[in-house]
Design a protein around this motif. Structure first.
Motif, PDB file in Angstrom:
ATOM      1  N   PRO A  16      -9.908  35.638  91.620  1.00 35.20           N
ATOM      2  CA  PRO A  16     -11.028  36.416  91.075  1.00 35.20           C
ATOM      3  C   PRO A  16     -11.618  37.352  92.123  1.00 35.20           C
ATOM      4  O   PRO A  16     -11.635  37.051  93.319  1.00 35.20           O
ATOM      5  CB  PRO A  16     -12.036  35.335  90.674  1.00 35.20           C
ATOM      6  CG  PRO A  16     -11.729  34.180  91.573  1.00 35.20           C
ATOM      7  CD  PRO A  16     -10.238  34.210  91.785  1.00 35.20           C
ATOM      8  N   ARG A  17     -12.063  38.474  91.664  1.00 35.21           N
ATOM      9  CA  ARG A  17     -12.722  39.434  92.562  1.00 35.21           C
ATOM     10  C   ARG A  17     -14.145  38.959  92.797  1.00 35.21           C
ATOM     11  O   ARG A  17     -15.027  39.126  91.945  1.00 35.21           O
ATOM     12  CB  ARG A  17     -12.696  40.827  91.941  1.00 35.21           C
ATOM     13  CG  ARG A  17     -11.282  41.371  91.763  1.00 35.21           C
ATOM     14  CD  ARG A  17     -11.313  42.816  91.353  1.00 35.21           C
ATOM     15  NE  ARG A  17      -9.981  43.379  91.302  1.00 35.21           N
ATOM     16  CZ  ARG A  17      -9.724  44.677  91.086  1.00 35.21           C
ATOM     17  NH1 ARG A  17     -10.714  45.517  90.893  1.00 35.21           N
ATOM     18  NH2 ARG A  17      -8.477  45.101  91.048  1.00 35.21           N
ATOM     19  N   HIS A  84     -16.459  40.058  82.020  1.00 37.67           N
ATOM     20  CA  HIS A  84     -15.213  40.155  81.263  1.00 37.67           C
ATOM     21  C   HIS A  84     -14.156  40.931  82.035  1.00 37.67           C
ATOM     22  O   HIS A  84     -12.956  40.610  81.942  1.00 37.67           O
ATOM     23  CB  HIS A  84     -15.467  40.804  79.903  1.00 37.67           C
ATOM     24  CG  HIS A  84     -16.101  39.880  78.910  1.00 37.67           C
ATOM     25  ND1 HIS A  84     -17.429  39.509  78.987  1.00 37.67           N
ATOM     26  CD2 HIS A  84     -15.597  39.229  77.834  1.00 37.67           C
ATOM     27  CE1 HIS A  84     -17.712  38.682  77.990  1.00 37.67           C
ATOM     28  NE2 HIS A  84     -16.621  38.492  77.282  1.00 37.67           N
ATOM     29  N   ASP A  85     -14.577  41.926  82.780  1.00 40.95           N
ATOM     30  CA  ASP A  85     -13.613  42.630  83.629  1.00 40.95           C
ATOM     31  C   ASP A  85     -13.021  41.681  84.659  1.00 40.95           C
ATOM     32  O   ASP A  85     -11.800  41.686  84.907  1.00 40.95           O
ATOM     33  CB  ASP A  85     -14.302  43.810  84.325  1.00 40.95           C
ATOM     34  CG  ASP A  85     -13.377  44.546  85.269  1.00 40.95           C
ATOM     35  OD1 ASP A  85     -12.499  45.278  84.800  1.00 40.95           O
ATOM     36  OD2 ASP A  85     -13.529  44.368  86.503  1.00 40.95           O
ATOM     37  N   THR A  86     -13.867  40.845  85.244  1.00 44.02           N
ATOM     38  CA  THR A  86     -13.380  39.866  86.223  1.00 44.02           C
ATOM     39  C   THR A  86     -12.411  38.878  85.593  1.00 44.02           C
ATOM     40  O   THR A  86     -11.340  38.584  86.145  1.00 44.02           O
ATOM     41  CB  THR A  86     -14.566  39.105  86.838  1.00 44.02           C
ATOM     42  OG1 THR A  86     -15.462  40.039  87.438  1.00 44.02           O
ATOM     43  CG2 THR A  86     -14.088  38.117  87.888  1.00 44.02           C
ATOM     44  N   ALA A  87     -12.771  38.359  84.410  1.00 39.28           N
ATOM     45  CA  ALA A  87     -11.920  37.365  83.752  1.00 39.28           C
ATOM     46  C   ALA A  87     -10.586  37.960  83.312  1.00 39.28           C
ATOM     47  O   ALA A  87      -9.527  37.341  83.485  1.00 39.28           O
ATOM     48  CB  ALA A  87     -12.655  36.774  82.545  1.00 39.28           C
ATOM     49  N   LEU A  88     -10.603  39.166  82.754  1.00 40.16           N
ATOM     50  CA  LEU A  88      -9.357  39.778  82.289  1.00 40.16           C
ATOM     51  C   LEU A  88      -8.433  40.109  83.462  1.00 40.16           C
ATOM     52  O   LEU A  88      -7.210  39.922  83.383  1.00 40.16           O
ATOM     53  CB  LEU A  88      -9.664  41.048  81.494  1.00 40.16           C
ATOM     54  CG  LEU A  88     -10.352  40.818  80.131  1.00 40.16           C
ATOM     55  CD1 LEU A  88     -10.728  42.140  79.491  1.00 40.16           C
ATOM     56  CD2 LEU A  88      -9.436  40.030  79.203  1.00 40.16           C
ATOM     57  N   ARG A  89      -9.010  40.603  84.552  1.00 43.59           N
ATOM     58  CA  ARG A  89      -8.178  40.874  85.731  1.00 43.59           C
ATOM     59  C   ARG A  89      -7.629  39.577  86.319  1.00 43.59           C
ATOM     60  O   ARG A  89      -6.480  39.531  86.778  1.00 43.59           O
ATOM     61  CB  ARG A  89      -8.998  41.628  86.785  1.00 43.59           C
ATOM     62  CG  ARG A  89      -9.344  43.059  86.394  1.00 43.59           C
ATOM     63  CD  ARG A  89     -10.170  43.744  87.477  1.00 43.59           C
ATOM     64  NE  ARG A  89     -10.578  45.071  87.080  1.00 43.59           N
ATOM     65  CZ  ARG A  89      -9.851  46.182  87.262  1.00 43.59           C
ATOM     66  NH1 ARG A  89      -8.672  46.092  87.851  1.00 43.59           N
ATOM     67  NH2 ARG A  89     -10.304  47.357  86.868  1.00 43.59           N
ATOM     68  N   ALA A  90      -8.434  38.526  86.297  1.00 45.10           N
ATOM     69  CA  ALA A  90      -7.966  37.237  86.812  1.00 45.10           C
ATOM     70  C   ALA A  90      -6.843  36.691  85.942  1.00 45.10           C
ATOM     71  O   ALA A  90      -5.846  36.152  86.453  1.00 45.10           O
ATOM     72  CB  ALA A  90      -9.129  36.250  86.875  1.00 45.10           C
ATOM     73  N   SER A 130      -8.943  31.407  82.654  1.00 44.54           N
ATOM     74  CA  SER A 130      -9.792  32.548  83.008  1.00 44.54           C
ATOM     75  C   SER A 130     -11.154  32.468  82.334  1.00 44.54           C
ATOM     76  O   SER A 130     -12.144  32.999  82.868  1.00 44.54           O
ATOM     77  CB  SER A 130      -9.091  33.855  82.638  1.00 44.54           C
ATOM     78  OG  SER A 130      -8.872  33.924  81.243  1.00 44.54           O
ATOM     79  N   ASP A 131     -11.226  31.809  81.162  1.00 45.07           N
ATOM     80  CA  ASP A 131     -12.523  31.657  80.492  1.00 45.07           C
ATOM     81  C   ASP A 131     -13.502  30.833  81.316  1.00 45.07           C
ATOM     82  O   ASP A 131     -14.716  30.915  81.087  1.00 45.07           O
ATOM     83  CB  ASP A 131     -12.332  31.002  79.123  1.00 45.07           C
ATOM     84  CG  ASP A 131     -11.808  31.975  78.084  1.00 45.07           C
ATOM     85  OD1 ASP A 131     -11.816  33.180  78.365  1.00 45.07           O
ATOM     86  OD2 ASP A 131     -11.373  31.520  77.005  1.00 45.07           O
TER      87      ASP A 131
END
Length: 576
Positions: A16-17, A84-90, A130-131
């Motif tokens: 994660p970022r 959501h950007d963090t989760a989708l990228r992860a 990721s959730d």
């Protein structure tokens, strides 16, 4: 021996970022802080307006109420974007690493799983993992900060009220999530099993619908998928029942906190201003807004932990792959040609059948493995390709074990043509370029023509740019075989392993294609080693190829010739 939590290990997959995740937490804290401040200022404004002071005394509070109300929505939107950007990228990073480890890891970890199970793990389990960032880590961090801020604010007014609020927040933020997680964990594994079974049944219905319809079994397979879906829903409902008690506890805690604030407020009413009492009564209501999401966060942590375990079961322990890569690699032979040598036992670890293999293939050799279905032909080819480790012995390339080769070198040297290789729902060009991305259109056209697809290619409406809608469903079984064979022709691997390349072709076409495959002057030049697994050989070809038996474990025979037509030496023959 202590093993770290699967979720901690899964951070390696998610990557994660942290700055973006920190921004999401900050926006979430500020959003709920706005709600907390809005409750406090609104309580002051209502009480102060009741006293009918000059309107200028209320102007700052009026503006603050509007500012907090607007900022709460804006900050919540920003938090959703960042989280959501963090989760989708992860999730994307996790899938990329899983695919890489599946491609480079031990094939036996995936060979025993059905396609539907793989889809479930790589798809649903990665989403669950990721959730955890959005539905667990973020709510927990925001709730912790807001709870401390609320207790600190109330403590300025009354220590007893702050103690009551702290106790209720602990019940809503710790005890309730613990109960929810405990109840969910008891049933989640069962629900996962039903989910996987549903995916397996669905994939069977999708992949083999024509055959199942002809045999009359398609309705039963669909009904089986529906039954698994229903069982999955029932299992999730049972998992939600204990969690319901945990979800109800925050509401009870809110009532107890407000009741405690009322009792404390009555006791200090004579010594504090009415506006302060109003803040004391209303602030606890907003304090619990962050904790209401914690039971669901605890359930999500449980599901994500189970998903992480399933994913690590799928990709194996990364340390094993590193240990294999660290083995000393002997220098490459200087003979100027590749020699693939197999003196091993091929098979799957828990399979009832294994095959003893003793083969030596110099550069340019031709080898045909024949026999009925289930006799071990594909297992032999998978072992020669390094996709399945030998149960005993070793497969070497110029004296080096396949396990000692870099993945890029191994795949660049040996190409395995699977009988069920995937046809992608994209253009014909893209389906061919998957094997080598630098091919020109001239090379693509030539490969299609050499495998007998010139007429098919000329009939396509957009040529190489024609989209194969539905993937394999857009072509016949024979066209699919030829299209996959064209991929192999485009590869530059010196060793080619072909598994049933003539399946679904008529007898005459199959015999002609086998001649082209095994003839050193045919589709593959004399500088390439070709191994073909097939149910039969043409009579005229088999008559000129001396037999070479692997073992009695394989029901067919293995035959081969050298690139220049010389028969395999008799001392290679082995019959155990």
């Amino acid at each position: 021996m202590f093993r770290p939590d699967p979720l901690v290990r899964a951070l390696v997959l998610l990557r994660p970022r942290l700055p973006r995740l920190g921004l999401a937490v900050a926006c979430g804290v500020l959003s709920l802080a706005s709600a907390l401040a809005l409750a406090g200022v609104s309580a002051w404004l209502i009480t102060r307006a009741w006293q009918m002071p000059p309107i200028l005394d209320l102007s700052v509070a009026v503006v603050a109420v509007r500012a907090f109300g607007i900022s709460r929505g804006v900050l919540q939107y920003c938090e959703r974007l960042a989280s959501h950007d963090t989760a989708l990228r992860a999730a994307g990073a996790a899938r990329e690493q899983i695919y890489r480890r599946l491609a480079r890891g031990r094939p036996e970890l995936t060979a025993r799983l059905h396609e539907g199970e793989l889809v479930s793990r790589v798809g649903h389990d990665v989403d669950e993992l990721s959730d955890a960032l959005v539905r667990a880590v973020l709510p927990i961090a925001v709730a912790a900060v807001l709870s401390l801020a609320a207790v600190g604010t109330i403590a300025v007014i009354s220590w007893p009220a702050a103690a009551i609020l702290a106790a209720c927040l602990l019940v809503a933020g710790v005890l309730a999530p613990w109960l929810s997680a405990r109840g969910a964990a008891a049933q989640e594994q069962l629900a996962r099993a039903h989910h996987a079974e549903r995916d397996v049944a669905s994939m069977i219905a999708l992949d083999h619908a024509p055959e199942l319809r002809v045999s009359g079994r398609l309705p039963a397979v669909i009904a089986d998928s529906v039954r698994h879906q229903r069982n999955w829903g029932d299992a999730l409902d049972r998992a939600a029942r204990p969690a319901a008690f945990g979800a109800a506890m925050p509401t009870a805690a809110i009532g107890a906190s407000v009741l405690g604030a009322v009792v404390v407020g009555i006791g200090i009413a004579a010594s504090v201003a009415p506006t302060t009492l109003a803040i004391l009564m209303l602030l606890p209501l907003s304090s619990f807004e962050a904790t209401t999401a914690l039971p669901a966060a605890a359930v999500q942590l449980t599901r994500s932990r189970i998903a992480a375990r399933r994913l690590f079961d799928l990709i194996g322990d990364p340390n094993v792959a590193e240990a294999i890569a660290a083995e000393p690699v002997p220098p490459r032979a200087r003979s100027g040609e590749l020699v693939l040598r197999a003196r091993a036992v091929a098979g799957h670890p828990r399979a009832a059948r294994s095959v003893a293999v003793d083969i030596e293939l110099p550069l340019g050799a031709r080898l045909a493995v024949t026999g009925p279905s289930g006799c071990g032909k594909s297992t032999v080819l998978l072992t020669l390709a390094g996709l399945i480790p030998a149960l005993d012995g070793a497969v070497t390339l110029d004296g080096r074990r396949l396990t000692q080769l870099e993945e890029s070198e191994l795949r660049g040297t040996i190409t395995y043509f699977a009988e069920d290789a995937h046809i992608f729902a994209t253009t014909v060009r893209d389906n061919l370029l998957v094997v080598r991305g630098d091919c020109t259109d001239v090379e693509l056209e030539s490969a299609l023509a050499r495998v007998g697809l010139r007429g098919w290619r000329e009939g396509l409406p957009d040529g190489l740019d024609t989209v194969l809608v539905g993937g394999a469903a857009a072509v016949s079984a024979g066209q699919r075989r030829r299209l996959l064979l064209a991929r192999v022709l485009l590869s530059r691997s010196p060793i080619v392993l072909l598994d049933e390349p003539t399946e679904h072709l008529d007898a005459a076409t199959s015999d002609a294609l086998l001649h082209d495959l095994l003839d050193p002057g045919g589709l593959f030049g004399p500088h390439r080693t070709v191994v073909v697994a097939t149910h039969h050989l043409p009579d005229d070809l088999a008559g000129h190829v001396p037999g070479l038996r692997l073992s009695n474990d394989i029901a067919g025979a293995v035959a081969g010739t050298l690139a220049d037509g010389r028969p395999i030496p008799p001392d290679w023959e082995r019959d155990t």
